[in-house]
Design an enzyme around this catalytic site. Structure first.
Site, short mmCIF file in Angstrom:
data_model
loop_
_atom_site.label_atom_id
_atom_site.label_comp_id
_atom_site.label_asym_id
_atom_site.label_seq_id
_atom_site.Cartn_x
_atom_site.Cartn_y
_atom_site.Cartn_z
N LYS A 1 0.96 -1.13 -0.09
CA LYS A 1 -0.12 -0.05 -0.09
C LYS A 1 1.03 1.23 0.00
CE LYS A 1 -4.36 1.33 0.26
NZ LYS A 1 -5.63 0.23 -0.22
N ASP B 1 -6.95 4.26 -4.48
CA ASP B 1 -7.51 4.16 -3.27
C ASP B 1 -8.29 5.43 -3.16
OD1 ASP B 1 -7.95 2.17 -0.83
OD2 ASP B 1 -7.41 4.08 0.12
#
Ligand code: NDP
Ligand code: 2IT
Length: 448
Positions: free
Chosen positions: A128, A168
């Protein structure tokens, strides 16, 4: 209880080692609580110190991102990429651009991603990244200059076989375009280094829809276990971004009625339901005009509640699709008291641990994010496959694969989460089901 002592001891180590990273502690604790009983029955994992290794990122990259705003002023943000685990495939996971981004939040997201990606059954490791950059109120040119500066550093760490970022919060098609352009320019290669690309330049059909659709497919699977479906259900959705928008679309398609949407300022309540026409207004409002959800209330003359989340509204199904810790204990209690029977997480970790406890105690159908929102990364995996083959599948083909993957994840959760009474604890199911493949692969690969 011996299990509790072990959890507490392990968490004391995690907290001491990762100070101040509260969301990371929260995500690890939930997993460890599920895993300790399983590990006690399977001691080989303990000898290999899998828990100690799986909670330590393989690599954390932090970097300066300088850029010049439209007034000619220099701005400095911080960029991150957490390369958490590559036991079963290249690091894979989104990029978040939001002013709240910090190391602890990205580590929680990267940690959950490892289990989620394993659940998809595709060969995807976990990662991430992102930045504390706030795209709100910035011009397209400012966003482009930021993305170019961000990628100028990130590009040396990623690659189609190494680490494949995607979107995201705050990172959608526009940002992926700017990031891809800069990667291609610096590396002089056209590869599937990012997913969520535009359809004309390597993107996959259904990727924008995948997280929202997938979460609704997962909820439908949960409902099926009680002989039920979305037909006629009243649904509360939070958020109004990518995940929320396509969750609403799919709920409508399955015969449900969505009565709420939200953003970071408040929520709207539309008791007649958000229909296809109103949804297309939301898409234009949020994706093109980048406006606030309060404008929906003005346009359709419905209630808007400033500074609140939608969980006080009566509903059968709740789909949190905004951000972490957006359902607190009292909100979970309100949902249950109002008759909500399904909570299915489009967002990552939207329920606090206390809220999760309320859902489990009430024995409602609670689908945790790492299982329920895996459709997004799953179709990212399918985008990588299509890029490798240099061809594109049809909408029907990708959607059919997505549906099958969500069904299979649901099956995995049932397999590892069903207790003696027949109740399915999807938290345990997802944590154990996601863990096994990663842990076995780590053991096979030695102490790395
Ligand atoms: P978007 O940026 O498209 O939308 C985010 C939405 O959530 C917006 O409505 C935003 O409101 C709201 N929001 C963001 N931060 C907060 C906050 N701190 N408090 C209240 N509301 C907030 O992001 P996505 O739809 O892509 O992501 C939503 C969630 O889904 C996140 O948890 C993400 O991690 C998760 N997710 C996303 C996937 C994907 O493929 N995109 C895949 C799997 C999970 P505002 O406009 O006011 O900021
Ligand atoms: O949280 C997530 O799973 C995502 N933001 C999507 C990650 C991806 O690589 O598609």
């Amino acid at each position: 209880m011996a299990g509790n002592t072990k959890v507490n001891e392990f968490m004391a180590m995690i907290i001491a080692k990762n100070q101040g990273e509260t969301e990371f502690h929260q995500a690890v604790k939930e997993v460890v609580e599920s895993l300790i009983p399983f590990l006690e029955e399977n001691p080989e994992y303990q000898f290999s110190k899998i828990l100690d290794r799986i909670t330590e990122p393989e690599r954390v990259i932090m970097f300066r991102v300088p850029w010049v705003d439209d007034q000619g002023e220099i701005q400095v943000n911080r960029g991150y990429r957490i390369e958490m685990n590559s036991a079963i495939g290249p690091y894979k996971g989104g990029l978040r651009f939001h002013p709240t981004v910090n190391l602890g939040i990205l580590k929680f997201l990267a940690f959950e991603q490892v289990f989620k990606n394993s659940l998809t059954s595709l060969p995807l490791g976990g990662g991430k990244g992102g930045s504390d950059f706030d795209p709100k109120g910035k011009s397209d040119n400012e966003v482009m200059r930021f993305c170019q500066s961000f990628m100028t550093e990130l590009q040396r760490h990623i690659g189609q076989n190494t680490d494949v970022p995607a979107g995201d919060i705050g990172v959608g098609g526009r940002e992926i375009g700017f990031l891809f352009g800069q990667y291609k320019r610096i590396r002089n290669e056209f590869t599937g280094v990012l997913t969520g690309k535009g359809l004309q330049w390597g993107g996959s059909l259904i990727r924008p829809e995948a997280t929202g659709y997938g979460a609704v497919y997962f909820a439908e699977e949960m409902l099926k276990t009680r002989g039920d479906s979305f037909k006629g259900k009243t649904v509360a959705v939070s958020g109004s971004g990518n995940v929320a928008q396509f969750a609403v679309e799919k709920v409508i398609a399955l015969g449900g009625k969505v009565v709420t949407l939200s953003d970071s300022n408040g929520f709207i309540y539309d008791p007649d339901g958000i229909d296809a026409e109103k949804l297309s207004y939301v898409l234009d409002l949020k994706n093109t005009r980048r406006g606030r959800i309060s404008e929906y209330a003005k346009k359709y003359n419905v209630a808007y509640t400033e500074g609140q989340r939608p969980w006080s509204v009566k509903c059968d199904v709740a789909l949190p699709c905004a951000t972490q810790n957006e359902i607190e204990k009292h909100e979970a209690e309100a949902l249950v008291a109002n008759g909500c029977v399904v909570v299915c997480e489009g967002a990552n970790m939207p329920s606090t641990p206390e809220a999760v406890e309320v859902f489990l105690e009430a024995r409602i159908l609670y689908g945790p994010g790492k299982a329920a929102n895996a459709g997004g990364v799953a179709v990212s995996g399918l985008e990588m496959t299509q890029n490798s083959m240099r061809l594109s599948w049809t909408r029907e083909e990708v959607d059919a694969r997505l549906q099958q993957i969500m069904k299979d994840i649901h099956g995995t959760c049932m397999k590892y989460g069903k207790d003696d009474s027949g109740f399915v604890n999807y938290v345990n199911g997802a944590n154990i089901g996601g863990f096994i493949k990663v842990a076995d692969s780590m053991m096979a690969q030695g102490f790395v």
